[in-house]
Design an enzyme around this catalytic site. Structure first.
Site, short mmCIF file in Angstrom:
data_model
loop_
_atom_site.label_atom_id
_atom_site.label_comp_id
_atom_site.label_asym_id
_atom_site.label_seq_id
_atom_site.Cartn_x
_atom_site.Cartn_y
_atom_site.Cartn_z
N LEU A 614 38.80 31.34 23.23
CA LEU A 614 37.40 31.09 22.89
C LEU A 614 36.52 32.31 23.10
O LEU A 614 35.62 32.59 22.33
CB LEU A 614 36.85 29.92 23.72
N THR A 616 36.07 36.29 25.67
CA THR A 616 36.55 37.23 26.68
C THR A 616 35.37 37.74 27.46
O THR A 616 34.38 38.19 26.87
CB THR A 616 37.29 38.41 26.03
N SER A 620 37.67 37.58 32.81
CA SER A 620 38.65 36.62 32.33
C SER A 620 38.52 36.39 30.83
O SER A 620 37.53 36.75 30.21
CB SER A 620 38.45 35.29 33.06
N SER A 621 39.57 35.78 30.30
CA SER A 621 39.53 35.25 28.94
C SER A 621 39.55 33.73 29.04
O SER A 621 40.20 33.17 29.94
CB SER A 621 40.73 35.73 28.13
N VAL A 622 38.84 33.06 28.14
CA VAL A 622 38.73 31.60 28.19
C VAL A 622 39.44 31.00 26.98
O VAL A 622 39.25 31.46 25.84
CB VAL A 622 37.26 31.15 28.21
N ASP A 735 28.36 38.16 38.35
CA ASP A 735 28.16 38.57 36.95
C ASP A 735 27.18 37.64 36.26
O ASP A 735 27.54 36.91 35.34
CB ASP A 735 29.51 38.59 36.22
#
Length: 890
Positions: A614, A616, A620-622, A735
């Site tokens: 979905l 980045t 992390s990547s989702v 973040d």
């Protein structure tokens, strides 16, 4: 006689059975009433046995309710009815949204052994009625809004093993009777307003393992008795007003893993018995008045990963024995009176991430072996008496984020190899030295660097035009050198104050007032020269055009064929994912009502298909994962599993479980995890409407849906409330950005990435910039000089998000000019002759006068949040209040 005895026993038996049935009916009626008030997920009164309901356990033969665990369910409402469950032994209401006063009737739960009311919003005083709970073993009311003193009525709770009252507004002193709780293992009262001394009686508690009293106003000495029983494992006393010395008895506790006594007024030397603590992992004693030498006995603490002795009065040399600490990650000795050379013994450390020796009296040269440390990211040697050249080997520090060499006696030239340090981001400071020669053009390769300071040296020549490659530059200082020629036309240079270039007699051009004095004839000559080149290029270009056209057509056919083959290959790879799926090392779903719906193998499989990705982010990547049950979850795949996670897996899991109980309407909490090989997957509720970045900056591509001002304001308030709650429970977000403001099905804002600050190093309670630099455009300016991620820094980042909402502009845009971000662009509006109205998104502010008035009020809040001085920024709680007032403007 026998007959009468038997008759009496039978009658008593029937009565007991009757009373039992009556009690069961009473518990069932109470639970139905509780469910009516709270709406507990998974509770149903449709003929099912209530003892099987989620979070409930009954006694022998399903007689009475003995355990009620409603933790982490985001419940609201009145909890008084729970006190009618008179047989309760275990009550956990942590991580909900309960408010008001704690019911005094809880004091009637005479069987209670475990009580956890933490992470709610209870107010008022601690009920004295808790003193009736004589069998209580665990008592936790942390992270609420409680006030007043710890009541003396609790002194009779002699069986207490865990006593936790942290994160409230409690005042008064720590009661002396705490020392009489002979079974006490855990006592935490941090982040309150407690005064007075730490009771000497705590030394009598033979089982004490964890004592955390940080962030109070405690005075007096550290009682030596707390070490004499030898079982203490964690001691946290930071940010108080403690005096005296660290007792020699500290060495008795060989199992101590963490000692944090920074930000006090301690004096004396560190006892050599510190070397007896073989399990010591963290030692923080910064910002005290400690003196003497740094004891070499620290080298015996082989598990030490952090040693922070900054801002004290230590003298002597740095012990060479520290090189034996192969697990050391951060060595912070700044702000002392250390002298001698930088020891070469620890320069080959494979784990050292941060070396801060700044503000001492170190001499000698910079060892060329310094960059043989493969993980080094922070090197701070400024404000010493270091001499000699900067070694060319400095270019081997390819992972450095910050290099501080200012205020020394360095000579020679700036080595061009610095251009190889492409990750340099926070600062490069070479100021106040004796460097000569020209500025190497290779500096232009540092395209991530935010701050460059080469002032007060003997640099000559011109400023290389190639420095325009430093696309992230915000602050520069070339002052007080021997530079000459024109200042290159580069927005960060022209936007800098002229003081950044003063003291160079032959330097000219903006922002300096001195003109470079080019004549019109010279300009004309240059123009004709450019025209000639254009004519030549045009002729050559026309000849090449045909060749290029043919080549492009051929290449397009070749690329298309290659793409088709690659696509076919990708399909084969995805089809084989199931066969190559790795074994799961650990995994769990924290919420009982979701366990049956989530398949962990399906979670892993989903992250192996690029088609499921979905987004980045920074960490992390989702991925989107559809379960066999039909449930959809979001899976966050950490980009690289942090060392601390792999080394402290159990701590990570406990941290995730704790965070899963952080219940707030505007936070995304983890609902589970999976670990395989060196990969960590975090499970979250699926949010179908993406994030704020997509809503604001991509909605222009979707004219059918444009977020109006009321929706934007609601999102701004929601994100602020989520961040304010994190600060309330002492979590600093790493973040804060619009991409981490997620949107549920009703476009309600929820703040994501809340677990990252803990998972980067779950064994530590503080977040440091050495773990993260944040998303570009949201980084507070002070992070270039401090080494701590802070609440005011979060406020700044939130202010950037609010400016995005108001202006519909990204944090960094080419239109602002090089080196100018959204904050500088907004704050510089008046200097450009623009009104506040001109900053706002005209598509919104011109809809109605009411909208424009609200937007201008919100703009004032954003300007406060992004003040360059951290101390002037409001707290997030105040930000929420101000934005809620904006919503009420008529």
């Amino acid at each position: 006689m026998t007959f009468w005895c038997m008759s009496i026993l039978l009658i008593v038996g029937f009565l007991s059975k009757s009373e039992l049935c009556e009690a069961q009916l009473s518990d069932e009626a109470t639970l139905v009433a509780i469910n009516r008030e709270l709406g507990v997920p998974g509770w149903s009164s449709n003929g099912t046995d209530y003892c099987t309901w989620v979070g409930l356990k009954c006694g022998v033969n399903n007689s009475f309710v003995e355990m009620l665990d409603l933790s982490g369910l985001q419940l609201r409402g009145n909890v008084t009815l729970i006190s009618d469950l008179r047989s309760l032994k275990h009550l956990d209401l942590s991580g909900n949204n309960f408010n008001g006063r704690i019911p005094t009737s809880f004091g009637n739960l005479s069987e209670l052994e475990f009580l956890d009311l933490s992470l709610n919003r209870f107010v008022g005083a601690i009920p004295v009625e808790f003193g009736k709970l004589r069998g209580l073993r665990a008592f936790n009311i942390s992270n609420n809004l409680l006030v007043g003193e710890i009541p003396d009525e609790l002194k009779v709770l002699e069986r207490l093993e865990e006593f936790q009252v942290s994160g409230n507004g409690l005042n008064g002193s720590i009661p002396h009777w705490v020392g009489n709780l002979s079974s006490l293992r855990v006592f935490t009262a941090y982040e309150n307003d407690l005064v007075g001394e730490i009771p000497n009686g705590l030394g009598l508690v033979s089982e004490l393992e964890l004592l955390n009293l940080h962030s109070n106003q405690l005075e007096g000495k550290i009682p030596k008795g707390i070490f004499e029983k030898g079982k203490l494992k964690v001691l946290v006393l930071t940010q108080n007003r403690l005096t005296g010395e660290l007792p020699e008895a500290v060495g008795i506790c060989s199992g101590l893993s963490s000692i944090r006594i920074g930000n006090n007024e301690l004096v004396g030397v560190i006892p050599r018995t510190i070397g007896n603590i073989s399990g010591l992992t963290y030692f923080e004693a910064d910002k005290n008045n400690l003196s003497g030498e740094i004891v070499a006995e620290f080298s015996k603490c082989s598990n030490l990963t952090l040693l922070n002795l900054a801002a004290n009065g230590f003298a002597g040399t740095i012990p060479t024995e520290l090189g034996q600490l192969i697990n050391l990650q951060e060595l912070i000795l700044s702000g002392n009176s250390l002298f001698g050379e930088i020891p070469k013994s620890f320069l080959g450390s494979g784990n050292l991430n941060k070396l801060d020796l700044s503000n001492n009296r170190l001499n000698g040269t910079i060892p060329k072996e310094l960059c043989s440390m493969p993980r080094l990211q922070y090197l701070l040697l400024d404000q010493n008496s270091i001499r000699g050249d900067i070694p060319h080997e400095i270019g081997n520090c390819v992972k450095l984020l910050q290099l501080q060499l200012g205020r020394n006696y360095l000579t020679g030239t700036i080595p061009p190899e610095i251009g190889r340090m492409r990750n340099l981001q926070i600062a490069l400071n070479l100021s106040f030295n004796h460097l000569h020669g020209s500025l190497p053009p290779e500096l232009g390769k540092l395209d991530k660097l935010v701050s460059l300071d080469v002032s007060n040296n003997l640099l000559t020549g011109s400023i290389p035009p190639l420095l325009k490659g430093m696309m992230s530059l915000i602050e520069v200082n070339f002052s007080n050198n021997l530079l000459n020629g024109p200042v290159p036309v580069f927005v960060p240079f022209q936007k800098s104050p002229n003081s950044s270039f003063l003291g160079n007699k032959e330097l000219c051009g903006a922002p300096l007032s001195s003109s470079c004095g080019y004549s019109e004839d010279l300009d004309h000559l240059r123009y004709n020269h450019r025209v000639s080149y254009r004519i030549v290029l045009a002729v050559i270009g026309s000849g090449v055009a045909v060749f290029v056209s043919v080549t492009v057509v051929v290449l397009l056919f070749m690329m298309r064929e290659k793409q088709e083959k690659a696509a076919a290959k990708n399909v084969d790879v995805e089809e084989n994912v199931e066969d190559e799926q790795p074994a799961i090392i650990a995994g769990n779903v924290f919420l009982e009502n979701l366990k049956q719906g989530i398949d962990l193998d399906a979670v892993v499989k989903a992250t192996m298909k690029e088609s499921n990705k979905l987004s980045t982010g920074t960490f992390s990547s989702v991925y989107k994962a559809v379960m066999p049950s039909g449930m959809i979850v979001s899976v966050k795949k950490l980009k690289s599993m942090d060392r601390a996670i792999s080394h402290h897996q159990n701590k990570m899991i406990r941290e995730l479980e704790r965070l899963s109980k952080l219940c707030h309407d505007h936070l995304v909490r983890p609902i589970g995890f999976v670990i395989y090989e060196d990969v960590a997957l975090l499970l979250h509720q699926h949010l179908p409407n993406g994030n704020l970045t997509q809503l604001i900056h991509e909605s222009t591509k979707k004219p059918e849906y444009q977020p109006d001002w009321p929706m934007r304001l609601s999102i701004a308030v929601g994100a602020a409330e989520g961040l304010a709650f994190l600060h309330q429970v002492a979590i600093i977000h790493l973040d804060v950005s619009s991409s981490n403001v997620l949107l549920d099905s009703g476009y309600k804002a929820v703040l994501g990435e809340i677990e990252i600050s803990k998972l980067l190093d779950p064994s530590r309670g503080t977040a440091s910039i050495s773990s993260v630099a944040g998303s570009f455009g949201y980084i507070p300016p002070e992070y270039a000089y401090t080494m701590q991620v802070t609440a005011p820094g979060n406020v700044y980042s939130y202010g950037v998000v609010l400016l995005e909402i108001l202006t519909s502009r990204a944090p960094v845009e080419e239109e602002f000019g090089e080196g100018v971000d959204l904050v500088k662009w907004v704050h510089g509006a008046s200097a450009r002759g623009e009104t506040p109205e001109q900053i706002l998104d005209a598509k919104l502010s011109t809809v109605s006068f009411a909208w424009r008035r609200e937007m201008l009020a919100a703009l004032k809040v954003a300007l406060l949040c992004t003040d360059i001085t951290p101390a002037k920024r409001p707290k997030m709680k105040k930000v929420v209040e101000m934005l809620q007032e904006v919503k009420q403007i008529k």
